[in-house]
Design a protein around this motif. Structure first.
Motif, PDB file in Angstrom:
ATOM      1  N   ALA A  11       0.566 -21.935  12.196  1.00 29.98           N
ATOM      2  CA  ALA A  11       1.538 -22.566  13.129  1.00 29.98           C
ATOM      3  C   ALA A  11       0.855 -24.183  13.073  1.00 29.98           C
ATOM      4  O   ALA A  11       1.690 -24.856  12.829  1.00 29.98           O
ATOM      5  N   THR A  14       1.850 -25.424   9.468  1.00 27.48           N
ATOM      6  CA  THR A  14       3.215 -25.566   9.536  1.00 27.48           C
ATOM      7  C   THR A  14       3.669 -27.027  10.094  1.00 27.48           C
ATOM      8  O   THR A  14       4.658 -27.940   9.434  1.00 27.48           O
ATOM      9  N   LEU A  77       6.578 -18.908   6.619  1.00 22.57           N
ATOM     10  CA  LEU A  77       6.117 -19.877   7.614  1.00 22.57           C
ATOM     11  C   LEU A  77       6.700 -19.435   9.176  1.00 22.57           C
ATOM     12  O   LEU A  77       6.015 -19.731   9.827  1.00 22.57           O
ATOM     13  N   SER A  81       4.239 -18.689  11.948  1.00 22.26           N
ATOM     14  CA  SER A  81       4.095 -19.800  12.983  1.00 22.26           C
ATOM     15  C   SER A  81       4.388 -19.485  14.232  1.00 22.26           C
ATOM     16  O   SER A  81       4.169 -20.195  15.093  1.00 22.26           O
ATOM     17  N   SER A 172       3.663 -23.911  18.144  1.00 21.40           N
ATOM     18  CA  SER A 172       1.993 -23.982  17.719  1.00 21.40           C
ATOM     19  C   SER A 172       1.310 -24.253  19.256  1.00 21.40           C
ATOM     20  O   SER A 172       0.425 -23.896  19.434  1.00 21.40           O
ATOM     21  N   HIS A 202      -5.069 -15.367   9.974  1.00 23.53           N
ATOM     22  CA  HIS A 202      -4.802 -16.914   9.979  1.00 23.53           C
ATOM     23  C   HIS A 202      -6.048 -17.490   9.222  1.00 23.53           C
ATOM     24  O   HIS A 202      -5.849 -18.281   8.368  1.00 23.53           O
TER      25      HIS A 202
END
Length: 564
Positions: A11, A14, A77, A81, A172, A202
């Protein structure tokens, strides 16, 4: 270039890249589609809004099953994310395998290409899926929940809302995503026949791109040409996440990437970076370099027997090869399996900018690497930063040991499989790679083969099938080979290049029996020649013809359990 993130999540990555590089090209289909980083950010926000509307939430599993295309990474993504878990599925998997993965991973939504969806609809399939999306258009193709059926094919209705949400806040910041949360489950199609769901966090993925970046140095002006499946962690991590983190662009081919199509794409894109598996560069070497030298008997003799002449010819051939690759290549990464020493020797002597990488899906994937100019023939480079290693040996006088590694890129385990997780990952975080090798005095790692594949010679010697195969594959008429043990003897199956064989044997005027005899003679000639280059304990006693191509993994390693 060092990349600093507020937290080690996809996140955060991105948000950083889509805002920092907003005007730069992110992904392209070289025939038409182009998407900038800013446009990718808008599509990600759109998908977040759709997921929220459909009730797809943090922790849910969302799969992607498709050939490479611009939207593949954007969807990846978008899923990760917002805290959901992406399940990449190789498009070459059989429908039964896809169904198993969807059920086993409890996938609630699937993004699928037009080609794959047509195959599913033709064959028929059942699954716990609630939603099916088109990867080309991002449209909702199928809704099995009934309560949201009015949304089918009407994703455009959410665009304004999605963009509004994107401007109000970033997900995020609102979502509580921890670096140790599960980000991806990758089902392997390995050489042992046991598909496993590798869980990557992650932190695993983020640490991997930081490690790779420290070794090779990718920047925002780089152009990648992608030819390997994005559902494989090698291409996803090194071929998508790494360039995405640095503002580079990635270009995809809409056709099956044969050597001819790849070379044409290189001329058009003029890439600076790309990733490959050994089989691709080996085929190009045989068709573009070795075949030219073999046309002239004098040159062929000098090339094979006079070192100075060979090196000069390789330098000339290397320049021509770089030109055929578009003339801008500065990093040609080779990984997935070991590169044949004879092809690597050519690349080295030709000053071709190749890099070597070694790793596993379980390590996200890179364990060791060597940048262009730092490679050493037959080795796999230096262990990447922050990864510890040790070798498990049966006795101290042995050179090779089974490599164990520990670090931030080591998987969380196998999904729903504590037994097989415990077999390779101990309580202290050490992963048993199953590979045998050693590290020299300069810290350079050499991997000689899989511990499960090793053949024990009559006097206890270790015979590595992969090493014998690399010698067999040097022959101009060999496409691939498979070495194994049969009745305590070393034997081989060889898949020859029938196209070249047919050209040299005038098959239209030769009887089947004569052709069969010629093939047997060729196989025996290959066996005899190869044995002159092998130690006495590893010589091949028998060679048979493999008429159909070997069944391989996505990185072109032979599925050994299917051929013994």
């Amino acid at each position: 270039m060092t990349i600093q993130l507020e937290n080690n999540t996809l996140a955060a990555l991105t948000e950083r890249s889509t805002s920092l590089y907003e005007d730069k090209l992110l992904v392209s289909n070289i025939d038409d589609i182009e998407i900038t980083y800013a446009q990718a950010g808008e599509k990600i926000a759109l998908l977040h809004s759709i997921f929220q509307e459909l009730g797809i939430k943090q922790g849910d599993k969302v799969a992607i099953c498709s050939e490479n295309m611009p939207h593949w990474g954007i969807v990846y993504l978008a899923i990760t994310s917002m805290g959901a878990v992406v399940v990449p599925i190789l498009p070459d998997f059989h429908l039964n395998e896809v169904q198993h993965i969807i059920k086993h991973a409890e996938v609630v939504a699937l993004f699928v290409s037009k080609k794959i969806n047509a195959k599913f609809n033709e064959d028929g399939y059942s699954s716990p899926l609630q939603y099916v999306f088109s990867l080309e258009s991002l449209e909702l193709l199928e809704d099995k929940t009934s309560k949201h059926s009015e949304l089918v094919s009407k994703i455009a209705l959410f665009k304004e809302k999605a963009l509004h949400l994107a401007h109000l806040r970033s997900d995020s910041q609102v979502l509580s995503i921890d670096e140790n949360d599960l980000a991806s489950i990758i089902y392997t199609s390995g050489t042992t026949g046991q598909s496993k769901g590798v869980m990557l966090s992650h932190k695993n993925i983020i640490s991997q791109f930081q490690q790779i970046q420290s070794m090779v140095g990718i920047h925002s002006e780089d152009k990648f040409l992608s030819i390997l499946p994005l559902a494989h962690t090698y291409e996803c991590s090194a071929g998508f996440i790494v360039p995405f983190s640095t503002g580079a662009s990635i270009h995809y081919i809409s056709k099956v990437p044969s050597p001819k199509i790849i070379l044409a794409a290189m001329q058009k894109v003029q890439p600076t970076c790309m990733l490959s598996v050994p089989l691709v560069i080996e085929k190009i070497y045989k068709s573009k370099v070795q075949a030219q030298f073999n046309k002239n008997r004098v040159i062929k003799y000098l090339y094979e027997n006079v070192t100075f002449v060979r090196k000069q010819l390789n330098k000339i051939a290397g320049k021509k090869l770089e030109e055929s690759f578009g003339g801008q290549m500065r990093l040609f990464g080779v990984g997935g399996s070991k590169l044949s020493p004879f092809v690597e020797a050519f690349l080295s002597e030709a000053n071709f900018p190749y890099a070597i990488g070694y790793g596993l899906t379980e390590t996200a994937p890179i364990i060791a690497a060597a940048a262009p100019g730092c490679t050493k023939v037959g080795t796999t480079g230096l262990i990447v930063p922050d990864v510890e290693y040790r070798f498990n040996k049966q006795s101290e006088d042995q050179r090779d040991g089974e490599l164990h590694v520990r670090g931030p890129n080591i998987m969380m385990g196998y999904y729903k499989d504590a037994v097989r997780t415990a077999e390779v990952l101990d309580e202290d975080g050490w992963l048993n790679t199953g590979d045998l090798g050693y590290i020299d005095e300069n810290g350079i790692l050499t991997i000689n083969g899989r511990s499960k594949n090793v053949i024990i010679g009559a006097s206890g010697e270790n015979i590595y099938p992969e090493a014998v195969e690399s010698v067999i594959n040097q022959h101009a008429l060999v496409l691939d080979s498979f070495v194994y043990e049969l009745e305590h003897k070393v034997v081989a199956k060889i898949h020859i290049d029938y196209e070249q064989f047919d050209d040299s044997h005038n098959i239209s005027k030769t009887s089947d029996s004569a052709l069969h005899s010629d093939i047997l003679s060729l196989l025996e000639e290959i066996r005899t020649t190869v044995n002159t280059q092998l130690s006495s304990y590893s010589k091949i006693t028998k060679v048979t013809e493999q008429r159909e191509p070997f069944i391989t993994t996505p990185t072109k390693k032979i599925k050994r359990y299917l051929h013994t």
